[in-house]
Design an enzyme around this catalytic site. Structure first.
Site, PDB file in Angstrom:
ATOM      1  N   HIS A   1       0.798  -1.230   0.000  1.00  0.00           N
ATOM      2  CA  HIS A   1       0.000   0.000   0.000  1.00  0.00           C
ATOM      3  C   HIS A   1       0.824   1.270   0.000  1.00  0.00           C
ATOM      4  O   HIS A   1       0.268   2.347   0.162  1.00  0.00           O
ATOM      5  CB  HIS A   1      -0.916   0.041   1.227  1.00  0.00           C
ATOM      6  CG  HIS A   1      -2.135  -0.812   1.105  1.00  0.00           C
ATOM      7  ND1 HIS A   1      -3.311  -0.365   0.551  1.00  0.00           N
ATOM      8  CD2 HIS A   1      -2.359  -2.093   1.444  1.00  0.00           C
ATOM      9  CE1 HIS A   1      -4.207  -1.325   0.571  1.00  0.00           C
ATOM     10  NE2 HIS A   1      -3.653  -2.400   1.112  1.00  0.00           N
TER      11      HIS A   1
ATOM     12  N   LYS B   1      -9.775  13.435   3.607  1.00  0.00           N
ATOM     13  CA  LYS B   1      -8.836  12.312   3.674  1.00  0.00           C
ATOM     14  C   LYS B   1      -8.006  12.520   4.927  1.00  0.00           C
ATOM     15  O   LYS B   1      -8.091  13.571   5.557  1.00  0.00           O
ATOM     16  CB  LYS B   1      -7.936  12.284   2.432  1.00  0.00           C
ATOM     17  CG  LYS B   1      -7.343  13.676   2.086  1.00  0.00           C
ATOM     18  CD  LYS B   1      -6.551  13.666   0.792  1.00  0.00           C
ATOM     19  CE  LYS B   1      -7.355  13.639  -0.468  1.00  0.00           C
ATOM     20  NZ  LYS B   1      -7.406  12.334  -1.118  1.00  0.00           N
TER      21      LYS B   1
HETATM   22  C1  LIG Z   1     -12.526   6.552   1.387  1.00  0.00           C
HETATM   23  C2  LIG Z   1     -12.108   7.022   2.719  1.00  0.00           C
HETATM   24  C3  LIG Z   1     -10.777   7.345   2.968  1.00  0.00           C
HETATM   25  C4  LIG Z   1      -9.710   7.277   1.900  1.00  0.00           C
HETATM   26  O1  LIG Z   1      -9.609   8.553   1.299  1.00  0.00           O
HETATM   27  P1  LIG Z   1      -8.379   8.929   0.363  1.00  0.00           P
HETATM   28  O2  LIG Z   1      -8.769  10.245  -0.207  1.00  0.00           O
HETATM   29  O3  LIG Z   1      -8.283   7.874  -0.671  1.00  0.00           O
HETATM   30  O4  LIG Z   1      -7.184   9.009   1.224  1.00  0.00           O
HETATM   31  C5  LIG Z   1     -10.427   7.788   4.214  1.00  0.00           C
HETATM   32  N1  LIG Z   1     -11.346   7.916   5.198  1.00  0.00           N
HETATM   33  C6  LIG Z   1     -12.639   7.624   4.994  1.00  0.00           C
HETATM   34  C7  LIG Z   1     -13.601   7.802   6.111  1.00  0.00           C
HETATM   35  C8  LIG Z   1     -13.072   7.158   3.758  1.00  0.00           C
HETATM   36  O5  LIG Z   1     -14.359   6.849   3.577  1.00  0.00           O
END
Ligand SMILES: *Cc1c(COP(=O)(O)O)cnc(C)c1O
Length: 789
Positions: free
Chosen positions: A333, A521
């Site tokens: 990842h 995010k």
């Molecule tokens: C989808 C999601 C993420 C991932 O977001 P990114 O923009 O890909 O880092 C993080 N937190 C929550 C609560 C999400 O639903």
């Protein structure tokens, strides 16, 4: 169709007997528990049948330290196909289902990695694939966040305190887990993973750590009391808290214990069911099971399986290793070297001594293999699993697993060319790409019912909920202004709903007519929320100076948690808070820009924000975001991407069209080129806009409350620190092209049909970003499992 009489009578009985209340008077928690009980009862038969069917086929397990399931009640009712009915029946009886929005999320994950695991479970269950999850039942999930005077404040997430009606404790399946200095019980709690409109039900089994000796009040009278209390606490500590670090693990004993705890327990569980059928003949093991390791957190399962086979089942080491090789596969990842998990040999030896012995044997095996391949001592160093008294978990994974995958095309290419290049040269056939996806059930169907109904209407059916490639059929409507009008009015309604929610939840007022530009995010320097913040300051100055004219009013929304010990990330939150204070209180720009940092961004909040977005901010430094999945959720809900060529953005734009999105900034190759001579100080000194904006960190425009956090941010850009170069994420290098792109979005928004068409095409063309696609690829290309009910 649900049996209304039975439903009501069961619900009423539960409420009466457990709480002496009625439907009209039940609290959210009471209703939640009663509904959970009913749902588990409804699912029970199918769940048993599915378990039975899966036992007769090859099955796969998803090992993950995180499962970010979010709130289960709406999702499970939705997947059961009864959400609307339940809502109506409850309303008839004077109960409002929306009060269940008070129920806490099951936040057993940090962000993307944990949410991916949850989306994969949903996709597998929906497509009748025998995939079960194994993880940890943390007593406290990811901390809850409040923003107080612009600063993040954390409180514990005691998510089970009002009960957890979606989990079933299976005491009979308890196993013990041994460490160098303690032995504990692992008690499984099973959650049903309900497939969408199928009778198939999969299982998420989460382990809770408990003392082996039941805590007995007889002990009050004995010397052993203190000892027993100590043992109880020491045991329960193991599954007490989710580590809140995203991407950069800290080498803590407890964290290692957590990893070993759930891996060992899960493998013992799997071996038990295997032996029940095959006894001591392990020749069929890899034909029965596939295990996917979600990042390096569960990689310790590899030596643990070998240990169990060698020490308890008396298999030869080489045979045990070859079984492990056929069973395990690994998902990487991250490309950031500092995030590659390593453990000191000393710690490993102390916590799991025998597992460390096995790791040494695997390392020896590796050295033999490498010298057979003709590698010399010097070349070996970069491959050794144990090197300089550190255990390298990714190397262990790549060496043993039959497949290693990255999570977006560019990410896998970087793994092959850089991060794991040496391994790729040795085993090219092991490296494959599986671009992430998200479940459209939750991220469209459930969270955006109006858009979903409209899509179903346009496509003449709701088959897209289980085959997202059908969204292609929407393309033919992209020039139909009547369709675009409806699309825009749905977006407007979603924005209004979000405004109402933000008002209630955060106390902030927003105008739904503004453009909603959203960055949600985890807070991390590489994700560059600070660059977004800088752009707002620049636009603010531009509006004040009259440099920027004809600006379409925009609300900039942020949602993000910073790891509690991540000082700089918290400084960025504070900085955004200060910008919000300045901008929102300046009457000269009030009608033009608004800034809100929402509190406690989590899955449930994401479900409100994403359907209301016009612009999706995906601005990580090229080469740092492995995939991203937030970008997919936003595109599928009709936002344009304002982003860099990074992670899955590359593929989103390839699918949806460059013209329908806003790509800016340095690419991976550009960064490689400029990095040796990169001089952010020079950019700062030569570019007055950059200087003015960056100076707001230190010139008194904003207050960091005397913490020095803003000075630290300033220094991080211009001076660097012992562990990094100045501006290591190239904010200043991308500053101008980012803001230019942002202003282009802003201008284009003014042509409302043209803009709506871009948004609409993003939806129509992003069908490949359903998690159904990768889960089917994992099933056929890696696990070799087939659908079964
Ligand atoms: C989808 C999601 C993420 C991932 O977001 P990114 O923009 O890909 O880092 C993080 N937190 C929550 C609560 C999400 O639903």
């Amino acid at each position: 169709m649900i049996n209304k009489e039975k439903f009501l009578s069961e619900l009423q009985t539960a409420l009466e007997t457990e709480y002496q209340t009625t439907l009209q008077h039940a609290t959210a928690n009471q209703l939640h528990c009663a509904l959970g009980k009913w749902a588990n009862g409804e699912l029970y038969k199918n769940w048993c049948e599915s378990r039975h069917n899966h036992a007769n086929a090859k099955r796969a397990f998803y090992f993950s330290a995180e499962f970010l399931m979010g709130r289960l009640v709406f999702n499970d009712l939705y997947n059961m196909g009864v959400l609307d009915e339940v809502r109506d029946i409850l309303a008839e009886k004077g109960a409002d289902i929306t009060m269940l929005e008070q129920i806490e999320d099951a936040a057993l994950g940090n962000g993307g990695l944990g949410r991916l695991a949850a989306c994969y479970l949903d996709s597998a269950a929906t497509h009748n694939l025998p995939l079960d999850g194994y993880g940890i039942r943390y007593k406290y999930g990811l901390f809850k966040q409040r923003i107080v005077d612009g600063c993040q404040k954390e409180t514990a997430d005691d998510w089970q305190c009002q009960g957890d009606p979606w989990s079933l404790r299976c005491t009979a399946d308890t196993v013990s887990v041994e460490f160098g200095d303690q032995t504990v019980n692992a008690v499984p709690y099973d959650m049903a993973v309900v497939g969408y409109r199928t009778t198939n039900v999969n299982t998420l089994r989460l382990w809770q750590a408990e003392a082996i000796e039941p805590f007995d009040f007889k002990l009050f009278n004995e010397q052993k009391y203190d000892e027993a209390v100590q043992a109880k606490n020491d045991a329960e500590n193991i599954s007490m808290v989710l580590y809140p670090n995203d991407d950069t693990p800290k080498g803590k004993v407890l964290r290692l214990k957590q990893q070993y705890f759930f891996c060992s327990a899960s493998l013992k569980d799997i071996l038990r069911s295997y032996k029940a059928v095959y006894g001591n003949d392990f020749s069929k093991f890899a034909d029965c099971y596939a295990i996917q390791l979600n990042d390096t957190h569960p990689v310790i399962a590899i030596p643990e399986l070998i240990r169990l086979l060698v020490d308890y089942e008396k298999l030869d080491f080489n045979l045990a290793l070859s079984i492990a090789q056929k069973t395990f596969s690994y998902t990487n990842h991250t490309i950031m070297p500092e995030a590659m998990e390593k453990w000191s040999s000393e710690l490993m030896k102390q916590v799991v001594p025998r597992v460390y012995e096995i790791m040494k044997m695997i390392n020896e095996h590796l050295l033999r293999t490498l010298s057979e391949k003709g590698l010399h001592r010097g070349e070996l160093i970069d491959h050794m699993i144990i090197s300089k008294d550190m255990v390298h978990m990714a190397r262990l994974a790549v060496y043993v697993c039959h497949k290693t995958n990255g999570v977006a095309r560019i990410h896998t290419e970087i793994l092959k060319a850089r991060t794991l290049h040496e391994w790729y040269k040795l085993y090219p056939e092991r490296f494959i790409n599986k671009t992430n996806g998200v479940t459209q059930r939750r991220w469209m169907g459930l969270c955006n019912p109006k858009l979903s109904a409209f899509i179903t209407e346009l496509l003449g059916g709701d088959g897209w909920l289980t085959d997202l490639t059908l969204l292609k059929g929407l393309e033919q409507f992209a020039n139909d202004n009547q369709v675009l009008d409806r699309f825009m009015s749905i977006k407007a309604e979603n924005k209004q709903l979000l405004c109402d929610f933000i008002k209630r939840h955060d106390g902030a007022s927003l105008n739904p007519d503004f453009i909603f530009d959203i960055q949600v995010k985890r807070l991390h320097e590489y994700k560059r929320q600070l660059l977004n913040a800088f752009s707002i300051v620049d636009i603010y100055f531009g509006l004040k100076d009259g440099r920027i004219k004809d600006f379409n009013p925009t609300a900039f929304l942020f949602g993000a948690k910073a790891a509690p010990g991540y000082y700089r990330a918290k400084g960025i939150i504070k900085y955004i808070g200060e910008i919000a204070k300045l901008v929102n209180n300046d009457p000269e720009v009030n009608g033009k820009i608004a800034v809100v940092f929402v509190q406690n961004y989590n899955v449930s909040y994401a479900e409100k924000l994403i359907p209301a977005a016009n612009v999706s901010e995906q601005i990580s430094t090229a080469g740092t975001e492995a995939s991203g999945t937030g970008n997919m959720k936003l595109a599928l809900n009709g936002a344009v991407t304002l982003g860099t060529y990074d992670g899955a953005n590359v593929e989103i734009v390839e699918q949806a069209g460059e013209d329908n999105n806003y790509i800016f900034g340095l690419r991976v190759e550009d960064i490689e080129k400029i990095s040796p001579n990169y001089n952010p100080k020079e950019l700062y000194e030569k570019n007055l806009r950059i200087k003015r904006v960056v100076d707001t960190l230190v010139d008194g425009t904003f207050e960091d409350g005397g913490t020095g956090a803003f000075q630290d941010l300033y220094d991080s850009l211009l001076k660097g620190a012992s562990w990094h170069q100045p501006d290591q994420y190239y904010l200043l290098a991308d500053f101008e092209s980012y803001i230019a792109a942002k202003l282009r979005v802003n201008r284009d928004y003014g042509d409302k049909y043209a803009f709506a068409k871009k948004c609409f095409l993003n939806i129509a063309r992003c069908g490949m970003f359903s998690s159904d696609r990768p889960i089917k690829e994992y099933a056929s290309e890696i696990w070799n499992i087939k659908p079964c009910k």
